[in-house]
Design an enzyme around this catalytic site. Sequence first.
Site, PDB file in Angstrom:
ATOM      1  N   HIS A  92       0.863  -1.178   0.000  1.00  0.00           N
ATOM      2  CA  HIS A  92       0.000   0.000   0.000  1.00  0.00           C
ATOM      3  C   HIS A  92       0.902   1.232   0.000  1.00  0.00           C
ATOM      4  O   HIS A  92       1.125   1.855   1.033  1.00  0.00           O
ATOM      5  CB  HIS A  92      -0.937   0.003   1.215  1.00  0.00           C
ATOM      6  CG  HIS A  92      -2.245  -0.651   0.941  1.00  0.00           C
ATOM      7  ND1 HIS A  92      -3.179  -0.107   0.093  1.00  0.00           N
ATOM      8  CD2 HIS A  92      -2.768  -1.827   1.375  1.00  0.00           C
ATOM      9  CE1 HIS A  92      -4.239  -0.900   0.028  1.00  0.00           C
ATOM     10  NE2 HIS A  92      -4.011  -1.955   0.784  1.00  0.00           N
ATOM     11  N   ASP A 134      -4.788   2.147   1.962  1.00  0.00           N
ATOM     12  CA  ASP A 134      -5.103   1.493   3.238  1.00  0.00           C
ATOM     13  C   ASP A 134      -5.649   2.525   4.231  1.00  0.00           C
ATOM     14  O   ASP A 134      -6.615   2.284   4.945  1.00  0.00           O
ATOM     15  CB  ASP A 134      -3.856   0.777   3.809  1.00  0.00           C
ATOM     16  CG  ASP A 134      -2.616   1.679   3.834  1.00  0.00           C
ATOM     17  OD1 ASP A 134      -2.608   2.744   3.156  1.00  0.00           O
ATOM     18  OD2 ASP A 134      -1.640   1.330   4.527  1.00  0.00           O
ATOM     19  N   TYR A 171      -7.147   8.379 -17.444  1.00  0.00           N
ATOM     20  CA  TYR A 171      -8.287   8.943 -16.737  1.00  0.00           C
ATOM     21  C   TYR A 171      -8.574  10.367 -17.227  1.00  0.00           C
ATOM     22  O   TYR A 171      -7.667  11.085 -17.592  1.00  0.00           O
ATOM     23  CB  TYR A 171      -8.013   8.965 -15.237  1.00  0.00           C
ATOM     24  CG  TYR A 171      -7.853   7.597 -14.628  1.00  0.00           C
ATOM     25  CD1 TYR A 171      -8.596   6.523 -15.098  1.00  0.00           C
ATOM     26  CD2 TYR A 171      -6.978   7.381 -13.583  1.00  0.00           C
ATOM     27  CE1 TYR A 171      -8.453   5.270 -14.536  1.00  0.00           C
ATOM     28  CE2 TYR A 171      -6.830   6.117 -13.015  1.00  0.00           C
ATOM     29  CZ  TYR A 171      -7.568   5.073 -13.496  1.00  0.00           C
ATOM     30  OH  TYR A 171      -7.436   3.832 -12.951  1.00  0.00           O
ATOM     31  N   GLU A 187      -0.087   8.118  11.288  1.00  0.00           N
ATOM     32  CA  GLU A 187      -1.315   7.507  11.846  1.00  0.00           C
ATOM     33  C   GLU A 187      -2.202   8.508  12.573  1.00  0.00           C
ATOM     34  O   GLU A 187      -3.414   8.323  12.666  1.00  0.00           O
ATOM     35  CB  GLU A 187      -0.938   6.402  12.822  1.00  0.00           C
ATOM     36  CG  GLU A 187      -0.425   5.168  12.143  1.00  0.00           C
ATOM     37  CD  GLU A 187      -0.080   4.075  13.135  1.00  0.00           C
ATOM     38  OE1 GLU A 187       0.132   4.397  14.322  1.00  0.00           O
ATOM     39  OE2 GLU A 187      -0.019   2.915  12.708  1.00  0.00           O
TER      40      GLU A 187
END
Length: 407
Positions: free
Chosen positions: A109, A114, A306, A381
């Site tokens: 990841h 994630d 894209y 985090e």
Amino acid sequence: MTQSGFEEVKFLAEEFKEEIIAWRKHIHMYPELSGKEYKTAEFIVERLKEFGIEEIYPAFGGTTSVVAYIRAENPSDGKAVGLRADIDALPIEEKNDVPYKSRVPGVMHACGHDAHTAMLLGAAKILNQLRDKLPRDVKLIFQSCEEYPPCSGARALVEAGVCDDLGVIFGMHVYPEIPSGTVGVKEGAMMAAADFFKVELIGKSAHASKPHMGVDPILMAAQAINSIHHIVSRKVNPLHPAVVTIGKIEGGYAPNQIPDEVKMEGTVRTFNEAVRDKIADWMERALKGIAEVYGGEYRFEYIHGYPPVINDKNATRYVREVVKKLLGEDRLIELTEPSMGGEDFAYYLKKVPGSYIRLGTRNEEKGLVYPLHSAHFDVDEDILPLGSALFASLALGYGKTPEGGNF
Ligand SMILES: [Zn+2]
Ligand SMILES: [Zn+2]
């Protein structure tokens, strides 16, 4: 939504912080490649069921995406608010030495999906507890395959009608170029359309001393390179940004031979669909003309990536207000320049207004400075509950009136 509403969201996000971090670590340890996110999808469904969310659609649109609804207890006339997280990983071998390092060789990841998944799960848990305060239904979109354009999850979901009952959509991406805990916004062009092309110029091989006996594809290539570079400077409105780069060229075997063929490859980046089509069209015209003049042939392949990500003005203004109320004005960053990278969130924005937001994750003290797609990339985090709180606030504050976006 009142200020106490924002405080309540922040309080819940903080309460679920350890859980959100644990989900992210789990997903990080078991990354899955684009279109093959089977275990990740299972994990998402299990968590949503745990929260008490009942309306879940796994394998939406024949993909490995998971779509779910949190229904407002007092529904309004307004269409649902869409919240989107992408869930796939990359074919990269992780170089971080952390306890939650990828357990899957060669898969990582490295783009923070994630974190996106864990943040949206956190938002789902918060929103499901605040259903009585929801101004309208919330549609959670855990989207497969963002990283590999041929299987684009966004394109597949849009084709399957995922936007049909949406009034607005928000997506978020962790971003290591702005400080941890800040939020980057931008109206209008946010990310470019990233296309690719392949050219083959076919001549006729001959001895270098007898050029009139052959057709020189190297000379054709020289003309083609010139003509292609003139498209942006002479055919495109100078107020519309565009880049054409030929990044690869090969041809020839010996200094005394005219070869039979030259191959080139390159990329085109644009922010406007009309410009995008025009460039592809003029490239073909240039090649056709050159082939005719020199008596050779050409092959041309234009591969659409894209579309450009164009953020809606009102939806982005709304994001700004939410960030100010939730986190404070000092955490809001106005991104001045769009990025030339691509992102399939563009497909939703072609159907429904919305905004694609950047969530800062750069933390020099923690050594979290590596770019997206680096084998050393890692997220801070501490921003995960913040991302959950922001997702949840965007849904809670959107308003009951059909036009939405007002407090
Ligand atoms: Zn990526
Ligand atoms: Zn990404």
